[in-house]
Design an enzyme around this catalytic site. Structure first.
Site, PDB file in Angstrom:
ATOM      1  N   CYS A  60      -8.417 -21.199  92.539  1.00 17.90           N
ATOM      2  CA  CYS A  60      -8.476 -20.521  92.913  1.00 17.90           C
ATOM      3  C   CYS A  60      -8.761 -20.439  95.113  1.00 17.90           C
ATOM      4  CB  CYS A  60      -9.699 -19.432  92.461  1.00 17.90           C
ATOM      5  SG  CYS A  60      -9.718 -18.610  91.424  1.00 17.90           S
ATOM      6  N   GLU A  62     -11.254 -19.894  97.159  1.00 16.20           N
ATOM      7  CA  GLU A  62     -12.739 -20.197  97.181  1.00 16.20           C
ATOM      8  C   GLU A  62     -12.622 -21.248  96.811  1.00 16.20           C
ATOM      9  OE1 GLU A  62     -11.537 -17.366  95.540  1.00 16.20           O
ATOM     10  OE2 GLU A  62     -12.445 -15.926  95.111  1.00 16.20           O
TER      11      GLU A  62
END
Ligand code: THU
Length: 139
Positions: A60, A62
């Site tokens: 991801c 993040e």
């Protein structure tokens, strides 16, 4: 459609996430995501999603932003913004909530944005209540 952020700190995260998303490698889902966070030194770190032909191996946005912070010597997340054009606010997945939890406080702001601006803002506690963290281990 929300307007782009007026707050300069939030606008810097928004701009960094837009730029990061442009570099996303998402040929399978075609869902490009950018994330940007501010560390305890005021520095901004960004990441994008990086998918893989072996689907579960993809990471991801993040995760990339957290890795960039750690590499740069940052240790605390003061605010984070995740950006994607979804059919509703793009919030961090469950695994990323835990990933963020390691380096953030319960009242740390997590902003969900699309290309037009921030849709919704949360706290980490709001997204991951009664969480497990380093203190739980007595670390
Ligand atoms: N994705 C992120 O990068 N961050 C999120 O917060 C939600 C989902 C990515 C993972 C995958 O590459 C694509 O979006 C579709 O799930």
């Amino acid at each position: 459609m929300p307007p782009p952020p007026q707050d300069p700190d939030l606008a810097a995260l928004f701009d960094a996430a837009i730029a990061a998303r442009a570099r996303a490698y998402a040929p399978y889902s075609r869902f490009a995501v950018g994330a940007a966070l501010r560390d305890e030194h005021g520095r901004v770190h960004a990441g994008c999603n990086v998918e893989n032909a072996a689907y579960p191996v993809g990471t991801c946005a993040e995760a990339g932003a957290v890795a960039a912070m750690i590499l740069a010597g940052g240790r605390r997340i003061r605010a984070l913004l995740v950006l994607g054009d979804g059919a509703g606010p793009v919030t961090p997945c469950g695994a990323c909530r835990q990933r963020i939890r390691e380096f953030a406080d319960g009242d740390t702001s997590i902003h969900a944005a699309d290309s037009a601006g921030v849709n919704r803002s949360f706290t980490l506690d709001g997204l991951l209540p009664a969480s497990f963290g380093p203190e739980t281990l007595g670390a």
